[in-house]
Write a protein that holds these residues in place. Sequence first.
Motif: not given
Ligand SMILES: [Zn+2]
Length: 244
Positions: A65, A67, A70, A181
């Motif tokens: 994802h 973020d 990441h 996550d």
């Molecule tokens: Zn995250």
Amino acid sequence: MDVYTLDVKFTFHGKEDTLHPVILHDNYETILVDCGYPGFMPLIEKAAQHQGFSLHNLTGIIITHHDIDHMGGLYEIKEKYPSLKIYAFETEAKYINGKEKPLRLQQAENIYSSLPEDQKPGALQFQESLKNVRPVAVDVTFSAGEKPTCLKGVCIVHTPGHLPGHISLYVEERKTFIAADALVIEEGDFNIANPNFAFDLKEAVASVIKIRAYAIDTMICYHGGMMEKDIQHKLDKLITKYNS
Ligand SMILES: [Zn+2]
């Protein structure tokens, strides 16, 4: 498909922390799952070496994802190793490739005016750091429940909530679940990652219920690392906590 959990140790605002990207490896592919903050390539390199891998041998990177922790390091790794294939979920790709403003940044901007004054400088700094994450083209997108040909024996599990396009990976033959996550480990127990900032907390809990249905011997969380004992019981506890 073999699964190697990396320990990427770093210090942030004076606090020691560890991220846990994963390397999936078989005779055909060596794929890194998530790649740390901007500037993390040397740390990822070191952690990979510790597990016997060189980033030279990677064939691809999956971003679970968008973020900063990441995918922040993705641009620099792709720049150094341009042949790497980049994989992401079909609805998340547009944030990773920069076609749309990342949802975490939209969320940060939306809540800014409602924050207490003393939190605003830090919040602005957070927005700035999100704006500095450089986008990277996504080569291949996954759909929910897909078993990609490049990932033999691995199932893409759509686990929305933390972000709508968040994915986890289930490695069937190892009964290993790479949660990213969708779950974190805190003091020996599972929890929802930053529940106050989950994009949709109800959906995040529904994703935990979805995860509970898999036969899992090893759970790998990006924040917290590996869990190998009492997984089902601990998932039940978490589901009850949020549903009661
Ligand atoms: Zn995250």
